[in-house]
Design a protein around this motif. Structure first.
Motif, short mmCIF file in Angstrom:
data_model
loop_
_atom_site.label_atom_id
_atom_site.label_comp_id
_atom_site.label_asym_id
_atom_site.label_seq_id
_atom_site.Cartn_x
_atom_site.Cartn_y
_atom_site.Cartn_z
N GLY A 20 21.14 11.24 -31.58
CA GLY A 20 21.50 11.17 -30.17
C GLY A 20 22.35 9.98 -29.79
N ASP A 21 23.02 9.37 -30.77
CA ASP A 21 23.85 8.21 -30.48
C ASP A 21 25.15 8.62 -29.80
N THR A 22 25.55 7.85 -28.80
CA THR A 22 26.85 8.02 -28.16
C THR A 22 27.87 7.13 -28.88
N ALA A 23 29.12 7.22 -28.44
CA ALA A 23 30.16 6.37 -29.01
C ALA A 23 29.82 4.89 -28.83
N LEU A 24 29.22 4.55 -27.70
CA LEU A 24 28.88 3.15 -27.45
C LEU A 24 27.77 2.67 -28.38
N HIS A 25 26.78 3.53 -28.66
CA HIS A 25 25.76 3.18 -29.65
C HIS A 25 26.41 2.88 -31.01
N MET A 26 27.35 3.74 -31.41
CA MET A 26 27.97 3.59 -32.72
C MET A 26 28.79 2.31 -32.81
N VAL A 27 29.58 2.05 -31.78
CA VAL A 27 30.39 0.82 -31.75
C VAL A 27 29.49 -0.41 -31.75
N ALA A 28 28.44 -0.38 -30.95
CA ALA A 28 27.54 -1.53 -30.82
C ALA A 28 26.87 -1.88 -32.14
#
Length: 271
Positions: free
Chosen positions: A93-101
């Protein structure tokens, strides 16, 4: 649409998409795959291209001036395909912001975080969106030990304050608990980053009070259990200024004293 695996396998995406009854399914699969890969590598130029289409406008105040360089690799994603910044990119359930962070602390990752946040509505939404474990992008950054990213996310949260206090806006993100009842402070303690713990407590000393119930694992309990003596010292500084505002709780009714005994360090100062 969730990606089949973290490697951005477009073939698997294309196999899944028709079953969802989505229009232009192969192109959408390619767009989500591109967004995942750009997020994992901190490719801010590709993120800008994808998220400009997502938001239908300017994500960084310079869309009218932004032109891909002649050497830039052209995107294979059709121009009429849109991907939301809230799209779930993984089965976690990760968003793009989760991945970047979670992926890096370098300048391109920090820039990418800003691009993603500005692709939203300008509110707190993207910053506090949880994945399947209840983790926000701040949890992801703290768990990965990305101190510069933690600072960046706090800065971005303060920009959402509008007419309210920037400290209140930041606290709204900082105090978010995941499904285990843990904040980003717990992730920083597990990673062992004294600097990150110090930064989080400077922003919000109340983090030592979470969880407020007697059933979860408090930051102090976790720091003592893991033998993070310097971090215990940072928490003590908060105790000295507000001794009645701290949680000593641990799992199964234990306290930080139990944690010290379990480590064979009954002499550890915990209060």
């Amino acid at each position: 649409m969730a990606i089949s695996s973290g490697n951005g396998n477009a073939g698997e995406l294309n196999a899944e998409a028709p079953h969802r009854g989505e229009p232009h399914a192969p192109a959408m699969a390619m767009a989500v795959c591109s967004l995942l890969n750009a997020s994992r590598t901190g490719n801010d130029e590709e993120l800008r291209r994808l998220l400009l289409r997502t938001a239908g406008g300017d994500v960084d105040g310079a869309a009218a001036q932004h032109q891909p360089s002649s050497s830039a690799r052209p995107s294979r994603v059709p121009r009429d395909v849109h991907v939301s910044p809230l799209e779930r990119l993984t089965y976690q359930g990760d968003t793009a912001l989760h991945m970047v962070a979670a992926s890096g602390d370098e300048e391109n990752f920090l820039k990418s975080a800003g691009i993603i946040c500005r692709s939203g509505r300008g509110d707190m939404g993207l910053l506090v969106t949880p994945n399947c474990n209840g983790d926000t992008p701040l949890h992801s950054a703290a768990t990965a030990g990305n101190l510069a990213m933690v600072r960046k996310l706090i800065e971005l949260s303060k920009c959402t304050a509008n007419n309210g206090s920037s400290a209140t806006a930041a606290a709204k993100m900082l105090r978010r608990e995941n499904k285990s009842g843990e904040t980003a402070l717990h992730g920083a303690i597990r990673f062992g980053s004294v600097g990150m713990v110090r930064k989080l407590l400077e922003e919000d000393p109340e983090l030592v009070c979470i969880p407020r119930s007697a059933t979860g694992t408090s930051p102090l309990y976790l720091a003592v259990l893991l033998g993070r003596d310097q971090i215990v010292g940072e928490i003590h500084k908060v105790i000295a200024t507000a001794p009645n505002h701290i949680s000593f709780s641990g799992p199964d009714g234990q306290t930080a004293m139990h944690a010290a005994v379990l480590r064979g360090e009954g002499e550890t100062q915990i209060s």
